[in-house]
Design a protein around this motif. Structure first.
Motif, PDB file in Angstrom:
ATOM      1  N   ARG A 124       0.838  -1.199   0.000  1.00 48.18           N
ATOM      2  CA  ARG A 124       0.000   0.000   0.000  1.00 48.18           C
ATOM      3  C   ARG A 124       0.877   1.254   0.000  1.00 48.18           C
ATOM      4  N   MET A 125       1.974   1.234   0.757  1.00 51.84           N
ATOM      5  CA  MET A 125       2.882   2.383   0.758  1.00 51.84           C
ATOM      6  C   MET A 125       3.552   2.546  -0.608  1.00 51.84           C
ATOM      7  N   VAL A 126       3.949   1.448  -1.222  1.00 45.59           N
ATOM      8  CA  VAL A 126       4.547   1.509  -2.556  1.00 45.59           C
ATOM      9  C   VAL A 126       3.545   2.078  -3.559  1.00 45.59           C
ATOM     10  N   ALA A 127       2.286   1.670  -3.427  1.00 43.08           N
ATOM     11  CA  ALA A 127       1.255   2.215  -4.314  1.00 43.08           C
ATOM     12  C   ALA A 127       1.163   3.730  -4.166  1.00 43.08           C
ATOM     13  N   GLY A 128       1.367   4.226  -2.958  1.00 45.73           N
ATOM     14  CA  GLY A 128       1.314   5.668  -2.719  1.00 45.73           C
ATOM     15  C   GLY A 128       2.419   6.440  -3.411  1.00 45.73           C
ATOM     16  N   LEU A 129       3.474   5.754  -3.817  1.00 41.63           N
ATOM     17  CA  LEU A 129       4.564   6.441  -4.516  1.00 41.63           C
ATOM     18  C   LEU A 129       4.129   6.977  -5.875  1.00 41.63           C
ATOM     19  N   GLY A 130       2.982   6.501  -6.367  1.00 39.06           N
ATOM     20  CA  GLY A 130       2.485   6.983  -7.648  1.00 39.06           C
ATOM     21  C   GLY A 130       1.534   8.153  -7.528  1.00 39.06           C
ATOM     22  N   ASP A 131       1.296   8.638  -6.319  1.00 40.55           N
ATOM     23  CA  ASP A 131       0.366   9.740  -6.128  1.00 40.55           C
ATOM     24  C   ASP A 131       0.897  11.010  -6.792  1.00 40.55           C
ATOM     25  N   LYS A 132       0.000  11.830  -7.312  1.00 35.98           N
ATOM     26  CA  LYS A 132       0.398  13.052  -8.003  1.00 35.98           C
ATOM     27  C   LYS A 132       0.897  14.124  -7.042  1.00 35.98           C
ATOM     28  N   ARG A 133       0.591  13.980  -5.774  1.00 34.94           N
ATOM     29  CA  ARG A 133       0.957  14.996  -4.783  1.00 34.94           C
ATOM     30  C   ARG A 133       2.325  14.684  -4.187  1.00 34.94           C
ATOM     31  N   GLY A 134       3.261  15.601  -4.446  1.00 31.33           N
ATOM     32  CA  GLY A 134       4.639  15.363  -4.042  1.00 31.33           C
ATOM     33  C   GLY A 134       4.827  15.161  -2.554  1.00 31.33           C
ATOM     34  N   LEU A 135       4.098  15.914  -1.728  1.00 31.21           N
ATOM     35  CA  LEU A 135       4.249  15.768  -0.279  1.00 31.21           C
ATOM     36  C   LEU A 135       3.778  14.400   0.199  1.00 31.21           C
ATOM     37  N   LEU A 136       2.746  13.888  -0.446  1.00 29.49           N
ATOM     38  CA  LEU A 136       2.282  12.549  -0.082  1.00 29.49           C
ATOM     39  C   LEU A 136       3.309  11.503  -0.485  1.00 29.49           C
ATOM     40  N   ARG A 137       3.872  11.657  -1.687  1.00 30.17           N
ATOM     41  CA  ARG A 137       4.914  10.708  -2.117  1.00 30.17           C
ATOM     42  C   ARG A 137       6.079  10.725  -1.139  1.00 30.17           C
ATOM     43  N   LEU A 138       6.433  11.914  -0.653  1.00 32.93           N
ATOM     44  CA  LEU A 138       7.538  12.016   0.306  1.00 32.93           C
ATOM     45  C   LEU A 138       7.209  11.272   1.593  1.00 32.93           C
ATOM     46  N   THR A 139       5.966  11.385   2.044  1.00 29.93           N
ATOM     47  CA  THR A 139       5.556  10.667   3.258  1.00 29.93           C
ATOM     48  C   THR A 139       5.679   9.163   3.071  1.00 29.93           C
ATOM     49  N   PHE A 140       5.239   8.665   1.909  1.00 28.68           N
ATOM     50  CA  PHE A 140       5.325   7.224   1.649  1.00 28.68           C
ATOM     51  C   PHE A 140       6.784   6.786   1.545  1.00 28.68           C
ATOM     52  N   ALA A 141       7.617   7.600   0.913  1.00 30.42           N
ATOM     53  CA  ALA A 141       9.033   7.249   0.787  1.00 30.42           C
ATOM     54  C   ALA A 141       9.703   7.197   2.154  1.00 30.42           C
ATOM     55  N   GLU A 142       9.445   8.202   2.988  1.00 30.75           N
ATOM     56  CA  GLU A 142      10.036   8.221   4.323  1.00 30.75           C
ATOM     57  C   GLU A 142       9.551   7.040   5.149  1.00 30.75           C
ATOM     58  N   SER A 143       8.290   6.695   4.987  1.00 30.30           N
ATOM     59  CA  SER A 143       7.732   5.564   5.733  1.00 30.30           C
ATOM     60  C   SER A 143       8.384   4.257   5.308  1.00 30.30           C
ATOM     61  N   LEU A 144       8.549   4.080   3.996  1.00 29.60           N
ATOM     62  CA  LEU A 144       9.207   2.871   3.496  1.00 29.60           C
ATOM     63  C   LEU A 144      10.665   2.836   3.937  1.00 29.60           C
ATOM     64  N   GLY A 145      11.298   4.001   3.974  1.00 28.64           N
ATOM     65  CA  GLY A 145      12.668   4.054   4.468  1.00 28.64           C
ATOM     66  C   GLY A 145      12.757   3.618   5.912  1.00 28.64           C
ATOM     67  N   THR A 146      11.743   3.965   6.700  1.00 24.07           N
ATOM     68  CA  THR A 146      11.706   3.552   8.097  1.00 24.07           C
ATOM     69  C   THR A 146      11.493   2.044   8.221  1.00 24.07           C
ATOM     70  N   VAL A 147      10.648   1.484   7.363  1.00 20.81           N
ATOM     71  CA  VAL A 147      10.436   0.031   7.363  1.00 20.81           C
ATOM     72  C   VAL A 147      11.753  -0.688   7.083  1.00 20.81           C
ATOM     73  N   GLY A 148      12.551  -0.140   6.155  1.00 19.33           N
ATOM     74  CA  GLY A 148      13.888  -0.680   5.894  1.00 19.33           C
ATOM     75  C   GLY A 148      13.917  -1.876   4.971  1.00 19.33           C
ATOM     76  N   SER A 149      14.767  -2.831   5.284  1.00 18.16           N
ATOM     77  CA  SER A 149      15.058  -3.940   4.373  1.00 18.16           C
ATOM     78  C   SER A 149      13.836  -4.752   3.980  1.00 18.16           C
ATOM     79  N   ALA A 150      12.843  -4.821   4.852  1.00 18.08           N
ATOM     80  CA  ALA A 150      11.634  -5.585   4.522  1.00 18.08           C
ATOM     81  C   ALA A 150      10.916  -5.009   3.311  1.00 18.08           C
ATOM     82  N   ALA A 151      11.132  -3.721   3.050  1.00 19.77           N
ATOM     83  CA  ALA A 151      10.466  -3.073   1.921  1.00 19.77           C
ATOM     84  C   ALA A 151      11.246  -3.200   0.615  1.00 19.77           C
ATOM     85  N   VAL A 152      12.470  -3.682   0.672  1.00 19.20           N
ATOM     86  CA  VAL A 152      13.330  -3.701  -0.515  1.00 19.20           C
ATOM     87  C   VAL A 152      12.761  -4.542  -1.666  1.00 19.20           C
ATOM     88  N   PRO A 153      12.290  -5.775  -1.447  1.00 21.26           N
ATOM     89  CA  PRO A 153      11.766  -6.543  -2.582  1.00 21.26           C
ATOM     90  C   PRO A 153      10.623  -5.839  -3.317  1.00 21.26           C
TER      91      PRO A 153
END
Length: 298
Positions: free
Chosen positions: A47-76
């Motif tokens: 669901r967070m990866v899906a958010g990376l396609g949102d047109k709103r840059g601030l939302l994409r940043l939130t999803f990216a930061e969240s995935l970065g916090t999840v870490g290695s589990a999000a890599v695949p």
């Protein structure tokens, strides 16, 4: 071209409506602010990866930061999105997010994105993610540089990535500078500047000295250029002067330009002498430019 890894999964990507994305982003921001551990299960990550396609840059940043916090589990999931998603915005964001995680399991997929994606932002972000991984990325970057099937854009990005690795992988770069492959030596020498100037790496300095007399003109040329970037005229100028009479026009040109960058007017007599005997007419303006520029420093 390097063989690319196969897709990680054949499942259709998850999609979010604008309202769903906004709601999820708000929930994630609240969790991040409160220092809560974000869910790292497959569904939450998708669901967070899906958010990376949102047109709103601030939302994409939130999803990216969240995935970065999840870490290695999000890599695949991020690798899957970067390599195979139809939406270029998702591919770009996934590659940039992998930079935040810096996990070497992503390396073959980052390589795939660089070699196969047509989007230059995806390519550049993939190399950026490789570079922050450090030593484990060096061999892959060097392989890109030496493969004649790769484009100038790809090899240029790989050279930039290698330079960015810099002090993160000092031994790997020193080993590469001793390679039997002249292309690898050239790329490695170009990347040694930070180690020499900012890290005081004496072995790297000695490798640069040897490269000034390398049998390959591209290596000599790159070493000559680097000498002019080190802001150490007292050390570099006596070493550069002989290269004004190198057998290679490219090395002679780079020697003149390197001396110009050192901003030391005491090089003018040598430049004038070599210009008067220069047989390649195309180099005369280069010598004259260096002489005129240094003359302004007097």
């Amino acid at each position: 071209m390097t063989n690319a890894p196969s897709s990680l999964t054949s499942a259709e990507p998850v999609t979010l409506s604008e309202d769903e994305a906004a709601q999820l982003a708000e929930e994630l921001k609240q969790q991040l602010r409160q220092g809560q551990r974000l869910a790292g299960d497959t569904q939450a990550i998708e669901r967070m990866v899906a958010g990376l396609g949102d047109k709103r840059g601030l939302l994409r940043l939130t999803f990216a930061e969240s995935l970065g916090t999840v870490g290695s589990a999000a890599v695949p999931a991020l690798c899957q999105a970067m390599c195979d998603h139809d939406n270029v915005t998702v591919r770009r964001a996934a590659a940039k997010t992998l930079t935040l995680i810096s996990d070497k399991q992503a390396l073959p997929h980052l390589l795939k994105a660089l070699l196969n994606d047509d989007d230059p932002v995806v390519q550049g972000s993939a190399v950026g993610a490789m570079a922050v991984i450090g030593a484990d990325a060096v061999d892959g970057l060097l392989n890109i540089i030496v493969d004649p099937n790769n484009t100038p854009m790809q090899t240029g990005l790989a050279s930039w990535g290698l330079a960015f690795v810099g002090a993160r992988a000092p031994q790997a770069l020193r080993d590469a500078a001793k390679s039997e492959n002249a292309l690898i030596r050239t790329a490695a020498i170009a990347a040694l500047g930070d180690q020499i100037q900012n890290q005081g790496d004496e072995e790297a300095r000695q490798l640069l000295l040897g490269a000034l007399k390398d049998p390959d003109e591209e290596v000599r040329s790159e070493a000559t250029t680097l000498m002019g970037k080190l802001n150490d005229s007292g050390w570099a100028m006596p070493l550069l002067i002989p290269n004004l009479q190198d057998s290679s026009p490219l090395v002679r040109k780079n020697a003149a330009l390197a001396l110009m960058k050192l901003d030391d007017p005491s090089a003018i007599p040598e430049l004038e002498s070599c210009m008067s005997s220069e047989q390649d007419a195309s180099l005369i303006p280069i010598f004259r430019l260096a002489i005129n520029q240094l003359g302004q420093e007097r």
